[in-house]
Scaffold this motif. Structure first.
Motif, short mmCIF file in Angstrom:
data_model
loop_
_atom_site.label_atom_id
_atom_site.label_comp_id
_atom_site.label_asym_id
_atom_site.label_seq_id
_atom_site.Cartn_x
_atom_site.Cartn_y
_atom_site.Cartn_z
N ASN A 150 -18.04 -19.29 -128.49
CA ASN A 150 -19.21 -18.81 -127.72
C ASN A 150 -19.46 -17.33 -127.97
O ASN A 150 -20.61 -16.90 -128.13
CB ASN A 150 -18.97 -19.06 -126.22
N VAL A 151 -18.39 -16.54 -127.99
CA VAL A 151 -18.54 -15.10 -128.22
C VAL A 151 -19.10 -14.82 -129.61
O VAL A 151 -20.00 -14.00 -129.79
CB VAL A 151 -17.18 -14.38 -128.03
N VAL A 152 -18.59 -15.53 -130.60
CA VAL A 152 -19.02 -15.30 -131.98
C VAL A 152 -20.46 -15.77 -132.19
O VAL A 152 -21.27 -15.08 -132.81
CB VAL A 152 -18.08 -16.02 -132.96
N GLN A 153 -20.79 -16.95 -131.67
CA GLN A 153 -22.12 -17.51 -131.90
C GLN A 153 -23.24 -16.68 -131.27
O GLN A 153 -24.35 -16.62 -131.79
CB GLN A 153 -22.17 -18.94 -131.38
N CYS A 154 -22.96 -16.03 -130.13
CA CYS A 154 -23.99 -15.19 -129.50
C CYS A 154 -23.94 -13.75 -129.99
O CYS A 154 -24.70 -12.90 -129.50
CB CYS A 154 -23.85 -15.24 -127.98
N GLY A 155 -23.05 -13.47 -130.93
CA GLY A 155 -22.94 -12.10 -131.44
C GLY A 155 -22.42 -11.14 -130.40
O GLY A 155 -22.74 -9.94 -130.43
N ASN A 156 -21.62 -11.65 -129.45
CA ASN A 156 -21.04 -10.84 -128.37
C ASN A 156 -22.13 -10.22 -127.49
O ASN A 156 -21.96 -9.12 -126.96
CB ASN A 156 -20.13 -9.74 -128.94
N SER A 157 -23.24 -10.94 -127.33
CA SER A 157 -24.37 -10.40 -126.57
C SER A 157 -24.50 -11.00 -125.18
O SER A 157 -25.31 -10.52 -124.38
CB SER A 157 -25.67 -10.63 -127.34
N VAL A 158 -23.75 -12.06 -124.88
CA VAL A 158 -23.86 -12.73 -123.57
C VAL A 158 -22.65 -12.37 -122.71
O VAL A 158 -21.51 -12.70 -123.06
CB VAL A 158 -23.97 -14.26 -123.74
N GLU A 159 -22.92 -11.70 -121.60
CA GLU A 159 -21.86 -11.19 -120.74
C GLU A 159 -20.92 -12.28 -120.24
O GLU A 159 -19.69 -12.11 -120.23
CB GLU A 159 -22.50 -10.47 -119.54
N LYS A 160 -21.46 -13.42 -119.83
CA LYS A 160 -20.61 -14.44 -119.21
C LYS A 160 -19.59 -15.04 -120.17
O LYS A 160 -18.56 -15.56 -119.74
CB LYS A 160 -21.48 -15.56 -118.64
N TYR A 161 -19.85 -14.94 -121.48
CA TYR A 161 -18.91 -15.48 -122.45
C TYR A 161 -17.71 -14.57 -122.67
O TYR A 161 -16.72 -14.98 -123.26
CB TYR A 161 -19.60 -15.73 -123.79
N GLY A 189 -9.16 -10.87 -130.31
CA GLY A 189 -9.74 -9.67 -129.72
C GLY A 189 -9.78 -9.66 -128.20
O GLY A 189 -10.21 -8.68 -127.59
N PHE A 190 -9.33 -10.74 -127.55
CA PHE A 190 -9.31 -10.80 -126.10
C PHE A 190 -8.11 -10.03 -125.54
O PHE A 190 -7.09 -9.89 -126.21
CB PHE A 190 -9.23 -12.26 -125.62
N PRO A 200 -14.00 -7.34 -125.37
CA PRO A 200 -14.66 -6.04 -125.17
C PRO A 200 -16.17 -6.13 -125.38
O PRO A 200 -16.64 -6.80 -126.31
CB PRO A 200 -14.00 -5.14 -126.22
N PRO A 201 -16.96 -5.45 -124.54
CA PRO A 201 -18.43 -5.49 -124.69
C PRO A 201 -18.91 -4.84 -125.98
O PRO A 201 -19.94 -5.22 -126.53
CB PRO A 201 -18.93 -4.73 -123.46
N VAL A 202 -18.16 -3.86 -126.45
CA VAL A 202 -18.49 -3.22 -127.73
C VAL A 202 -17.33 -3.48 -128.68
O VAL A 202 -16.21 -3.02 -128.47
CB VAL A 202 -18.71 -1.70 -127.57
N CYS A 203 -17.61 -4.26 -129.73
CA CYS A 203 -16.56 -4.62 -130.69
C CYS A 203 -17.08 -4.33 -132.10
O CYS A 203 -17.86 -5.12 -132.65
CB CYS A 203 -16.20 -6.09 -130.54
N PRO A 204 -16.68 -3.19 -132.68
CA PRO A 204 -17.21 -2.81 -134.00
C PRO A 204 -16.81 -3.77 -135.11
O PRO A 204 -17.48 -3.84 -136.14
CB PRO A 204 -16.62 -1.42 -134.23
#
Length: 365
Positions: A150-161, A189-190, A200-204
């Motif tokens: 879920n995190v990867v598919q949304c590009g880390n853009s959805v807070e709830k994931y 990365g969790f 993390p909300p910002v993951c370079p």
């Protein structure tokens, strides 16, 4: 393999650039393909450590070749490996397959080969520690695949994931309760806090999460660590017909009609048939098999049975087991369980002397 590889990682991290170049050249001089030599110079501290992962001399000219094929056993719900050239079989993933997959993943996901290695190894440690609890293991893999995916598919853009509560019943019972599962999420990365497991909300660098999501999905689909596992339906009976077993024809099993494997350690349980047929004193005497009366296809070998009696949590303690004795008479070679005795359910033709030996082994009397 995990423990020795960790020691290799420690020494490899201390290598200088010059030492890596020298290692690469040494491997090239031994006929290793350039791609392999470059990868091994990052992964290993010496040529001696690298060569088992490269394969035979004949294989060294081609970086991605291997004679091993991955299979998925439907009966045991785990992967195993067969060598098409030698006929060897193994539950453990061969070193040559590991190196090939690390290199392929590095190319496919455009990551460093060391990250590909670390991702595979943390998954292997989790899987190897829980094969005897297949349902719990695959339940955790399915849930972790969704969490990281879920995190990867949304590009880390959805807070709830990004956040999962530690007291979430499903996450707690399936993931946090499985040894090594949290290490897999950390590799992606969790981080784990007192109340939350968070990304993390910002993951370079989304590389670790991306490759972990892909590998988890691959495992969830039962495609294995190579992505090309062939499914083998060996679930028709509680044992495996000798003609289809990976142990068929090997010393000790040449006359055994049905070959059972321990559901915990995968040890092939010898029923003593070869000793009866050949009259050879060098043939195995035969071993006891402990069969769960509740769970279909769950068997324990002698060593794992003793471990369980010693307190190890190898199976549900509420389940009862019946004891299947090794064969002792050709007349009853293919008999079925009948009366009970002090050692459990007795097979006609079972060996009373072997039972006494077994009792002495367990009690020391």
């Amino acid at each position: 393999m995990a423990t020795t590889l960790e020691e290799v990682l420690r020494r490899t991290s201390q290598l200088s650039v010059k030492a890596r170049d020298e290692l690469k050249q040494k491997l090239l001089d031994q006929g290793v393909a350039l791609e392999q030599a470059v990868a091994c110079s990052k992964l290993f501290a010496s040529a001696q450590e690298a060569l088992p992962y490269i394969g035979s001399v004949q294989d060294r000219a081609t970086a991605y070749s291997t004679a091993w094929q991955e299979y998925y056993s439907i009966k045991y719900q785990r992967f195993y490996y067969c060598n098409k050239q030698t006929g060897d079989n193994s539950w453990d993933i061969p070193p040559q397959v590991l190196l090939r997959e690390w290199m392929l993943d590095a190319d496919l996901y455009r990551i460093d080969v060391t990250l590909a290695r670390d991702t595979t190894m943390v998954l292997l440690r989790m899987m190897d520690g829980s094969w005897h609890r297949a349902e719990a293991l695959w339940g955790a893999v399915e849930l972790m695949s969704r969490v990281v995916g879920n995190v990867v598919q949304c590009g880390n853009s959805v807070e709830k994931y990004r956040h999962i509560r530690c007291d979430n019943a499903k996450f707690r019972d399936k993931v946090l309760a499985l040894p090594g599962a949290m290490d897999v999420l950390r590799q992606a990365g969790f981080t784990q806090g007192r109340e939350m497991v968070s990304f993390p909300p910002v993951c370079p660098d989304m590389g670790p999460a991306t490759v972990m999501a892909a590998k988890l999905q691959q495992l969830h689909d039962r495609r294995g660590f190579t992505g090309s596992a062939i499914h083998h339906d060996d679930s028709a009976s509680s044992g495996t017909a000798a003609s289809t077993s990976r142990h068929a024809g090997k010393p000790g099993f040449r006359f055994q009609a049905e070959i059972f494997e321990c559901s915990v350690c995968a040890h092939a349980i010898n029923d003593g048939s070869e000793r009866l047929f050949t009259k050879s004193h060098d043939a195995p005497k035969g071993e006891f098999r402990y069969e769960c009366s509740t769970c279909p296809h769950f068997n324990l070998c002698e060593k794992c049975w003793d471990r369980m009696l010693g307190g190890e949590n190898l199976h549900d303690p509420k389940h009862s087991f019946k004891t299947v004795h090794p064969k002792a008479s050709q007349h009853y070679m293919y008999s079925t369980p009948t009366d009970s005795n002090p050692w459990g359910v007795f097979l006609a033709g079972g060996s009373a002397s072997r039972a006494r030996d077994r009792l002495r082994e367990r009690t020391g009397l």
